[in-house]
Design an enzyme around this catalytic site. Structure first.
Site, PDB file in Angstrom:
ATOM      1  CD  GLU A 112      36.873  40.179  40.611  1.00  0.00           C
ATOM      2  OE1 GLU A 112      38.074  40.226  40.535  1.00  0.00           O
ATOM      3  OE2 GLU A 112      36.033  40.341  40.038  1.00  0.00           O
ATOM      4  CG  HIS A 113      40.079  37.099  45.677  1.00  0.00           C
ATOM      5  ND1 HIS A 113      40.414  37.866  46.414  1.00  0.00           N
ATOM      6  CD2 HIS A 113      38.450  37.871  45.119  1.00  0.00           C
ATOM      7  CE1 HIS A 113      40.141  38.965  46.763  1.00  0.00           C
ATOM      8  NE2 HIS A 113      38.926  39.258  46.214  1.00  0.00           N
ATOM      9  CB  THR A 114      40.861  32.998  39.436  1.00  0.00           C
ATOM     10  OG1 THR A 114      40.438  34.222  39.054  1.00  0.00           O
ATOM     11  CG2 THR A 114      39.199  31.593  40.329  1.00  0.00           C
ATOM     12  CG  ASP A 115      44.898  37.671  40.695  1.00  0.00           C
ATOM     13  OD1 ASP A 115      44.400  37.551  41.736  1.00  0.00           O
ATOM     14  OD2 ASP A 115      45.579  38.855  40.201  1.00  0.00           O
ATOM     15  N   GLY A 168      40.637  53.477  44.707  1.00  0.00           N
ATOM     16  CA  GLY A 168      39.553  52.748  45.828  1.00  0.00           C
ATOM     17  C   GLY A 168      38.455  52.221  44.809  1.00  0.00           C
ATOM     18  N   GLY A 198      38.552  49.453  43.223  1.00  0.00           N
ATOM     19  CA  GLY A 198      38.519  47.488  42.465  1.00  0.00           C
ATOM     20  C   GLY A 198      38.374  48.093  40.670  1.00  0.00           C
ATOM     21  CG  LEU A 199      37.332  50.614  38.180  1.00  0.00           C
ATOM     22  CD1 LEU A 199      36.442  51.920  37.966  1.00  0.00           C
ATOM     23  CD2 LEU A 199      36.521  49.011  37.645  1.00  0.00           C
ATOM     24  CB  SER A 248      47.219  50.101  42.585  1.00  0.00           C
ATOM     25  OG  SER A 248      46.495  50.484  44.191  1.00  0.00           O
ATOM     26  CG  ASP A 258      44.404  44.266  39.533  1.00  0.00           C
ATOM     27  OD1 ASP A 258      43.692  43.656  39.068  1.00  0.00           O
ATOM     28  OD2 ASP A 258      44.939  45.035  41.585  1.00  0.00           O
TER      29      ASP A 258
HETATM   30  C1  GLA Z   1      43.502  43.066  43.582  1.00  0.00           C
HETATM   31  C2  GLA Z   1      44.465  42.353  43.190  1.00  0.00           C
HETATM   32  C3  GLA Z   1      44.287  41.117  42.381  1.00  0.00           C
HETATM   33  C4  GLA Z   1      43.251  40.500  42.762  1.00  0.00           C
HETATM   34  C5  GLA Z   1      42.015  40.249  42.057  1.00  0.00           C
HETATM   35  C6  GLA Z   1      40.431  39.813  43.140  1.00  0.00           C
HETATM   36  O1  GLA Z   1      42.647  43.785  42.575  1.00  0.00           O
HETATM   37  O2  GLA Z   1      44.858  43.024  42.849  1.00  0.00           O
HETATM   38  O3  GLA Z   1      45.177  41.050  42.138  1.00  0.00           O
HETATM   39  O4  GLA Z   1      43.797  39.277  43.150  1.00  0.00           O
HETATM   40  O5  GLA Z   1      41.763  42.013  43.813  1.00  0.00           O
HETATM   41  O6  GLA Z   1      40.828  39.472  41.787  1.00  0.00           O
END
Ligand code: GLA
Length: 394
Positions: free
Chosen positions: A29-32, A118, A120-121, A124, A171
């Site tokens: 998570e938050h690595t991309d 909203g 987190g899946l 968007s 995503d």
């Molecule tokens: C959102 C962003 C992704 C990613 C995640 C966290 O979904 O769109 O690019 O950074 O948060 O892992």
């Protein structure tokens, strides 16, 4: 869905339907946006875009979920500006396509989605990718006129440049490259991936906290900036280039908070790779532990969790048969993902729903996560979930 299209636009002649899935991220998570590793899988929850040629030079987009129609001039696609409205996603895509040299044709679109917003899946990205396929009307992927990776990048640009969210690539990538029966490990630097089969007899379940905290977007931008500051203090292109040991030695070069953010990223990258190995060798306990470590790191070092998510994780860990649990997606609300033994799934659903309701007086939505295929055209024989199914709990 085609019936609904006919009702809305008077005719369904030449209509085609494209699907793009949402995702759950198992770990990473938050690595991309730090060019590291992620391990998402595409879900059955998806956004569907039905499209047929339009008239009067217009691009008409109807959202079934919002019961709202919006109109644009197809010829102006390249010069649109942001409105702060849901149509920013499809219109951002139309604009990027126009900039990339694809002439946007007049068209009617009808959008239906089973991806909760909203949560987190990744609703968007599912909207971006399904709209892109609709605008291209099958010229990408199946028709090969646009490389799938270019499509991923284009949708990411739409979100970054038009919607104004400096997101990573996970995503959009998984929405295009998802596969049945496997999670997908993405190397966000090389943009290559490998399929990661999941052990039998376990399940992944997402639990929706039903909250979305207002700080999500601004905190995301802040984290992106903090990571860039850490990389620049260490004179590297991105945190992907840093090992946990190197970071420990260089931590004094940056403010404490920046070092903590960076510590999450570099340890999380290492966890993704260990998780992939553990999954391949069927080491369920290790997979679970890595998910818990990931959550704690997001909670304390990266500070993108919230009381509801922490509660869901802690409550899950107290339920028999649960191996690990963590928040998934950007954070500040949305879902957790829990790894558990398959035979514990029914009990888990009951207990977690009860516990959450007792604590927050909110009924959480619960989704089984089955790895599904990436985006493409829906063939006649496939069924599209109806709106009735949308409002029921899955
Ligand atoms: C959102 C962003 C992704 C990613 C995640 C966290 O979904 O769109 O690019 O950074 O948060 O892992």
């Amino acid at each position: 869905m085609i019936e609904s299209f006919r009702e809305r636009f008077g005719t369904a002649e030449g209509v085609r339907v494209f699907r793009a899935p949402g995702r759950v991220n198992l770990i990473g998570e938050h690595t991309d946006y730090n060019l590291g590793f992620v391990l998402p899988m595409a879900l059955e929850l998806a956004t569907y875009a039905a499209v047929a040629p339009g008239s009067e030079g217009k691009l008409r987009i109807y959202s079934e979920d919002r019961r709202e129609m919006r109109e644009f001039s197809a010829a102006d696609a390249g010069s649109l500006s942001r409105t702060g409205h849901w149509t920013d996603y499809p219109m951002g895509v139309a604009r990027e396509l126009a900039i990339a040299g694809f002439a946007i044709q007049p068209a009617n679109l009808l959008i239906r989605s089973t991806v909760p917003e909203g949560a987190g899946l990744s609703s968007s990205a599912a909207l971006e990718v399904s709209s892109a396929l609709a605008f291209l009307n099958g010229r990408a992927l199946n028709g090969h006129s646009m490389d799938p990776l270019d499509l991923v990048r284009l949708c990411q640009r739409a979100e970054r440049n038009f919607v104004g969210m400096p997101c990573g690539i996970m995503d959009q990538y998984i929405s295009v490259f998802g596969r049945e029966h496997a999670a997908v490990e993405i190397d966000c630097r090389s943009l290559g991936h490998r399929l990661v089969p999941l052990p039998p007899d376990v399940a992944f379940i997402a639990v929706n906290s039903m909250v979305k905290h207002a700080l999500a977007a601004s905190a995301y931008r802040e984290r992106v900036a903090e990571c860039a500051a850490a990389a620049s203090a260490m004179h590297v292109e991105s945190l992907r280039d840093v090992s946990p040991e190197q970071l420990a030695q260089a931590a004094h070069l940056m403010p404490e908070i920046v070092a903590r953010r960076a510590r999450h990223v570099v340890t999380e990258d290492a966890r993704v790779n260990r998780f992939v190995d553990a999954s391949s060798s069927g080491d369920l306990d290790l997979m679970g532990r890595l998910m818990i470590d990931s959550h704690r790191s997001l909670q304390h070092d990266y500070e993108v969790s919230c009381a509801e998510l922490d509660f869901l994780v802690d409550a899950a860990l107290g339920i028999e048969g649960v191996l690990g649990s963590r928040m998934t997606g950007g954070g500040f609300g949305g879902c957790t993902v829990t790894l558990l033994r398959q035979d514990a799934a029914a009990r888990f659903r009951d207990r977690i729903a009860q516990a959450y309701h007792l604590q927050f007086q909110v009924v959480p939505r619960i989704y089984s996560c089955l790895p599904s295929a990436g985006a493409g055209e829906v063939k006649n024989s496939e069924t599209i979930p109806s709106l009735i199914r949308l409002s029921s709990q899955r």
